[in-house]
Design a protein around this motif. Structure first.
Motif, PDB file in Angstrom:
ATOM      1  N   LEU A   1       0.827  -1.207   0.000  1.00 36.17           N
ATOM      2  CA  LEU A   1       0.000   0.000   0.000  1.00 36.17           C
ATOM      3  C   LEU A   1       0.860   1.256   0.000  1.00 36.17           C
ATOM      4  O   LEU A   1       1.995   1.250   0.504  1.00 36.17           O
ATOM      5  CB  LEU A   1      -0.920   0.019   1.228  1.00 36.17           C
ATOM      6  N   HIS A   2       0.310   2.352  -0.552  1.00 34.83           N
ATOM      7  CA  HIS A   2       0.923   3.678  -0.522  1.00 34.83           C
ATOM      8  C   HIS A   2       0.206   4.536   0.504  1.00 34.83           C
ATOM      9  O   HIS A   2      -1.016   4.446   0.665  1.00 34.83           O
ATOM     10  CB  HIS A   2       0.842   4.348  -1.896  1.00 34.83           C
ATOM     11  N   GLY A   3       0.953   5.376   1.180  1.00 32.47           N
ATOM     12  CA  GLY A   3       0.374   6.292   2.145  1.00 32.47           C
ATOM     13  C   GLY A   3      -0.154   7.547   1.483  1.00 32.47           C
ATOM     14  O   GLY A   3      -0.309   7.641   0.260  1.00 32.47           O
ATOM     15  N   THR A   4      -0.424   8.570   2.326  1.00 28.57           N
ATOM     16  CA  THR A   4      -0.931   9.836   1.801  1.00 28.57           C
ATOM     17  C   THR A   4       0.059  10.487   0.859  1.00 28.57           C
ATOM     18  O   THR A   4      -0.302  11.030  -0.186  1.00 28.57           O
ATOM     19  CB  THR A   4      -1.248  10.787   2.969  1.00 28.57           C
ATOM     20  N   LYS A   5       1.332  10.384   1.211  1.00 26.08           N
ATOM     21  CA  LYS A   5       2.389  10.971   0.394  1.00 26.08           C
ATOM     22  C   LYS A   5       3.563  10.004   0.366  1.00 26.08           C
ATOM     23  O   LYS A   5       3.970   9.481   1.396  1.00 26.08           O
ATOM     24  CB  LYS A   5       2.823  12.325   0.961  1.00 26.08           C
ATOM     25  N   THR A   6       4.108   9.777  -0.822  1.00 24.49           N
ATOM     26  CA  THR A   6       5.277   8.911  -0.966  1.00 24.49           C
ATOM     27  C   THR A   6       6.287   9.591  -1.874  1.00 24.49           C
ATOM     28  O   THR A   6       5.924  10.289  -2.828  1.00 24.49           O
ATOM     29  CB  THR A   6       4.889   7.545  -1.570  1.00 24.49           C
ATOM     30  N   SER A   7       7.558   9.372  -1.582  1.00 18.08           N
ATOM     31  CA  SER A   7       8.636   9.936  -2.391  1.00 18.08           C
ATOM     32  C   SER A   7       8.982   8.973  -3.526  1.00 18.08           C
ATOM     33  O   SER A   7       8.485   7.844  -3.598  1.00 18.08           O
ATOM     34  CB  SER A   7       9.856  10.198  -1.514  1.00 18.08           C
ATOM     35  N   ASN A   8       9.855   9.446  -4.415  1.00 19.94           N
ATOM     36  CA  ASN A   8      10.297   8.578  -5.513  1.00 19.94           C
ATOM     37  C   ASN A   8      11.043   7.356  -4.987  1.00 19.94           C
ATOM     38  O   ASN A   8      10.958   6.260  -5.560  1.00 19.94           O
ATOM     39  CB  ASN A   8      11.186   9.371  -6.467  1.00 19.94           C
ATOM     40  N   VAL A   9      11.776   7.552  -3.880  1.00 25.06           N
ATOM     41  CA  VAL A   9      12.510   6.434  -3.295  1.00 25.06           C
ATOM     42  C   VAL A   9      11.546   5.381  -2.773  1.00 25.06           C
ATOM     43  O   VAL A   9      11.719   4.174  -3.012  1.00 25.06           O
ATOM     44  CB  VAL A   9      13.440   6.930  -2.168  1.00 25.06           C
ATOM     45  N   MET A  10      10.491   5.819  -2.088  1.00 19.20           N
ATOM     46  CA  MET A  10       9.534   4.855  -1.550  1.00 19.20           C
ATOM     47  C   MET A  10       8.750   4.157  -2.651  1.00 19.20           C
ATOM     48  O   MET A  10       8.441   2.962  -2.564  1.00 19.20           O
ATOM     49  CB  MET A  10       8.558   5.551  -0.587  1.00 19.20           C
ATOM     50  N   ASN A  11       8.436   4.888  -3.721  1.00 22.02           N
ATOM     51  CA  ASN A  11       7.769   4.238  -4.853  1.00 22.02           C
ATOM     52  C   ASN A  11       8.645   3.142  -5.442  1.00 22.02           C
ATOM     53  O   ASN A  11       8.158   2.050  -5.792  1.00 22.02           O
ATOM     54  CB  ASN A  11       7.435   5.280  -5.920  1.00 22.02           C
ATOM     55  N   ALA A  12       9.944   3.416  -5.540  1.00 27.07           N
ATOM     56  CA  ALA A  12      10.858   2.407  -6.077  1.00 27.07           C
ATOM     57  C   ALA A  12      10.996   1.227  -5.127  1.00 27.07           C
ATOM     58  O   ALA A  12      11.069   0.071  -5.558  1.00 27.07           O
ATOM     59  CB  ALA A  12      12.230   3.048  -6.344  1.00 27.07           C
ATOM     60  N   VAL A  13      11.030   1.490  -3.815  1.00 28.78           N
ATOM     61  CA  VAL A  13      11.147   0.413  -2.824  1.00 28.78           C
ATOM     62  C   VAL A  13       9.935  -0.506  -2.891  1.00 28.78           C
ATOM     63  O   VAL A  13      10.060  -1.744  -2.920  1.00 28.78           O
ATOM     64  CB  VAL A  13      11.320   0.998  -1.407  1.00 28.78           C
TER      65      VAL A  13
END
Length: 323
Positions: A33-45
């Motif tokens: 799942l994705h949270g309210t806001k995610t960075s490019n690093v978290m999207n890649a992880v």
């Protein structure tokens, strides 16, 4: 009162039967799942984790404002998604100024949150950033090795908890036998400090060693990241006790007077009953025994005749004395 819905079609009935508890469970599914806001690093992880568990994972790309695992009331939506997708593991990624590149890994029991581990991701490298021979790339669905390096995984409570969660996340279905040809990767976790772990994936390259056992070399293929433990929540004692129950059909009955030795194998003690040889019936009658019986019978007969003769003589003497 609660209304219990019953399946109205065979398709719905089969779907419910798949979700019922089983003696031997299949591999655990993972919800991403994705949270309210995610960075490019978290999207890649999150994308890399989904790729590693592509055979048994469900990924939602939509933002989820109501999912807050460590807050009261923020677990309702998470438990709903777990019930909807029939997933017992989840990975939740978010990004904020207070907790940048935040990754929450958790487990559920009966679609209720069981335990949580929150880590911060640093120095992330994706699989695409590594250059290696594509022939040795790990295959999707293969069983991985795990290598935990450092005393922190045995002494520090946070790292011990992280170790359990990582094993549950990446091990897949539990099997008894393995084919060595399917072991082509290893996850290496190194405890640098009391709250920091270096995580990376390596491919196994087999080389000739001159013996039956081949020589193994590790080739880093990614992804790799530094995990900084921030928060963790252990399961409740009652919930843990209930989750650890084992079905009676799977428990082995204790064998009395039986021990197992790794060298000699299975050893047992035997206690035979006391044998009464005097009353035992023999399957045959030997001739020697017959002769002994005839002699004993003749001797008894002779003794009986002698006693009768003496008794008669004594009675005659008594009659003569009386006259």
């Amino acid at each position: 009162m609660l209304h219990i819905k019953t399946p109205k079609s065979m398709r719905a009935k089969r779907a419910l039967e798949k979700r019922e508890p089983k003696l031997v469970e299949f591999g655990k599914k993972t919800l991403i799942l994705h949270g309210t806001k995610t960075s490019n690093v978290m999207n890649a992880v999150l994308t890399e984790i989904y790729h590693l568990k592509k055979d048994n994972a469900v990924k939602y790309s939509k933002r989820n404002d109501k999912v807050r695992p460590f807050e009261a009331g923020g677990e309702t939506s998470l438990e709903f998604f777990s019930l909807k997708t029939d997933c017992s593991l989840f990975v939740f990624g978010s990004h904020s100024k207070k907790r940048p590149n935040n990754l929450v890994i958790g487990r559920t029991y009966d679609h209720h949150v069981y335990d949580l581990v929150e880590v911060g991701v640093e120095n992330f490298k994706s699989m695409a950033s590594y250059s290696y021979d594509k022939k040795i790339a790990p295959l999707i669905g293969s069983k991985p090795f795990f290598a935990f390096i450092g005393e922190g995984f045995e002494n520090v409570e946070e790292l011990k908890h992280l170790k359990e969660v990582l094993l549950d996340l990446f091990r897949g279905q539990v099997v008894e036998n393995l084919n060595l040809a399917g072991l082509d990767r290893v996850y290496v976790c190194t405890a640098v400090s009391a709250n920091k772990v270096l995580f990376t994936q390596c491919a196994l390259r087999l080389k000739k060693s001159g013996t039956i056992v081949p020589k193994m070399e590790l080739v880093e293929v990614g992804p790799s990241m530094d995990m900084v433990v921030r928060r963790h929540r252990l399961p409740d004692e009652r919930l843990q006790k209930e989750a650890m129950k084992i079905a009676t059909e799977l428990t082995k009955k204790k064998e009395k007077n039986v021990t197992r030795n790794p060298i000699e194998g299975k050893l047992g003690k035997i206690f035979p009953p006391i044998q009464e040889f005097g009353n035992a019936s023999l399957p045959f009658k030997p001739k020697g025994l017959k002769r002994e019986r005839r002699e004993a019978k003749a001797e008894a007969k002779a003794n009986g005749e002698g006693k009768a003769k003496k008794q008669k003589q004594k009675e005659q003497e008594q009659d003569a004395a009386a006259v």
